[in-house]
Design a protein around this motif. Sequence first.
Motif, PDB file in Angstrom:
ATOM      1  N   VAL A   1      -3.004   2.932  -2.564  1.00  0.00           N
ATOM      2  CA  VAL A   1      -1.545   3.002  -2.506  1.00  0.00           C
ATOM      3  C   VAL A   1      -1.179   4.450  -2.211  1.00  0.00           C
ATOM      4  CG1 VAL A   1       0.634   2.666  -3.724  1.00  0.00           C
ATOM      5  CG2 VAL A   1      -1.290   1.117  -4.165  1.00  0.00           C
TER       6      VAL A   1
ATOM      7  N   HIS B   1       0.809  -1.218   0.000  1.00  0.00           N
ATOM      8  CA  HIS B   1       0.000   0.000   0.000  1.00  0.00           C
ATOM      9  C   HIS B   1       0.843   1.270   0.000  1.00  0.00           C
ATOM     10  CE1 HIS B   1      -3.686  -2.263   0.498  1.00  0.00           C
ATOM     11  NE2 HIS B   1      -3.106  -2.963   1.452  1.00  0.00           N
TER      12      HIS B   1
ATOM     13  N   GLY C   1      -6.329  -0.450   4.026  1.00  0.00           N
ATOM     14  CA  GLY C   1      -5.121  -0.215   3.239  1.00  0.00           C
ATOM     15  C   GLY C   1      -4.349   1.002   3.694  1.00  0.00           C
TER      16      GLY C   1
ATOM     17  N   GLU D   1      -7.775  -1.155  -4.240  1.00  0.00           N
ATOM     18  CA  GLU D   1      -6.837  -1.088  -3.121  1.00  0.00           C
ATOM     19  C   GLU D   1      -6.083   0.239  -3.147  1.00  0.00           C
ATOM     20  OE1 GLU D   1      -6.539  -3.095  -0.664  1.00  0.00           O
ATOM     21  OE2 GLU D   1      -7.768  -4.769  -1.364  1.00  0.00           O
TER      22      GLU D   1
ATOM     23  N   ALA E   1      -0.596   1.141   5.249  1.00  0.00           N
ATOM     24  CA  ALA E   1       0.433   2.015   4.687  1.00  0.00           C
ATOM     25  C   ALA E   1       1.098   2.840   5.778  1.00  0.00           C
ATOM     26  CB  ALA E   1      -0.185   2.922   3.624  1.00  0.00           C
TER      27      ALA E   1
END
Length: 441
Positions: free
Chosen positions: A148, A70, A117, A146, A121
């Motif tokens: 990032v 992530h 997520g 998802e 991260a």
Amino acid sequence: MGAPDGERLGPYRLLSTLGTGGFGEVHLALDPEGHTVAVKILHPQVAADATALARLAREVETMRRVEGPHVAEVLDASLEGARPYLVTRYVQGRPLSAVVAGDGPVEGDDLVRLARGLAEALVAVHAAGVVHRDLKPANVILTDGEPVVIDFGIACALDSVSVTVSGVILGTPGYLAPEVIEGTGSGAETDLFSFGATLAYAATGRHPFGTGPASAVGYRVVHQAPDLEGVPGWLEPVLQECLRREPAVRPVAGELLDRLGAAGPAVRAAIPRPRSSPVATRVHESVGGREPAEVQDVALHEAGGSAGAVQELTTREWRRGRRPVSGRLSAEEFRERRRVVLHRRWVIGTGLLVSLMAATAREPLPEVSLLLLTVYGLVTLIDAAIALFARRNRPRMIVDLGSAAGAIALWAALGAFFSTLTLALALGTVVSVLVAILIAS
């Protein structure tokens, strides 16, 4: 400062411009091995600040230790010369800000995945000793649902008076924590505030501290409560804790993982069902460090729509290694299930065809008939033996043994009740259909 497409910057060949941010212009590029990467060329005013570049150079090695699905990892950097740049993993997707603006608020299971997520991260970033300090919807890329996180550590590393005076706003009003606005410092707690504001925007489609001039938004961040109307009931308490004014009382990223179920059990929001009964909660909590209950049902309420109807959300916990109750499969789980289905179809279909062929050749060519059955039986037995040693494949062993026994039984039944001519006609029809299917496909 824009770089033309096709230009080389160090070992990287720039392909196209992806966008421009507060610190630089981002290009899609190819590395020497032909892999796509994202190259951020710092703005001239940033590149002219020797203090900021020196700080960034010290932080790069730390930032390169941040890894996780992530985060867009920092792969390389060149901070010398006329055009210093950073290289990160290229993430193909849409910014969260664009998704919400175009498609509306994130809801249901997609919101759960987003929250988990982002929490994962932040755990990865903070574990490496890095503070993002500019977490916001534009710095979250959604790829296949998802999130990032991009640009982690850059805002913190480039925090210098001369860079700010040169025109770069360190952070986005409405997503900066009160302590940053007041200039009293920033740490990991700052990212938790930004986490809460970003998720509030994703869940409602509104900036939690409103819009307007930066000074007005900043005043609301410091002195007013965030607008969380419309946030689902399971998420609202988490966001209230993250958006507290005092940094010390905000949760840490690891606690968020526990709350959201990403560190073991996973919280999955089911489809809301209208209900008017009181809130009912059935929770089996872990005691004394023991594992949490395998399945945990929690009935939660949220205000739904303008009518304010009370709805119930059912969430479940699942232990590591178990598929989430939402029914979504990972890519590996999907491929494994597909392999099982193909294997079962192939073994059973081949068994039926071999039985028909062997029964047809039973009277005129008995040796061929037995040879077909023997070869098929040996192949299935070998495959069953392999499945037996691989303990997770016992269902495959059962399919193999059952198909072998079924082929022999079918061969005996066909030979006993049908003539050779009838079986030959049936075999010819089956073969013709198979050939037609192959040609059509």
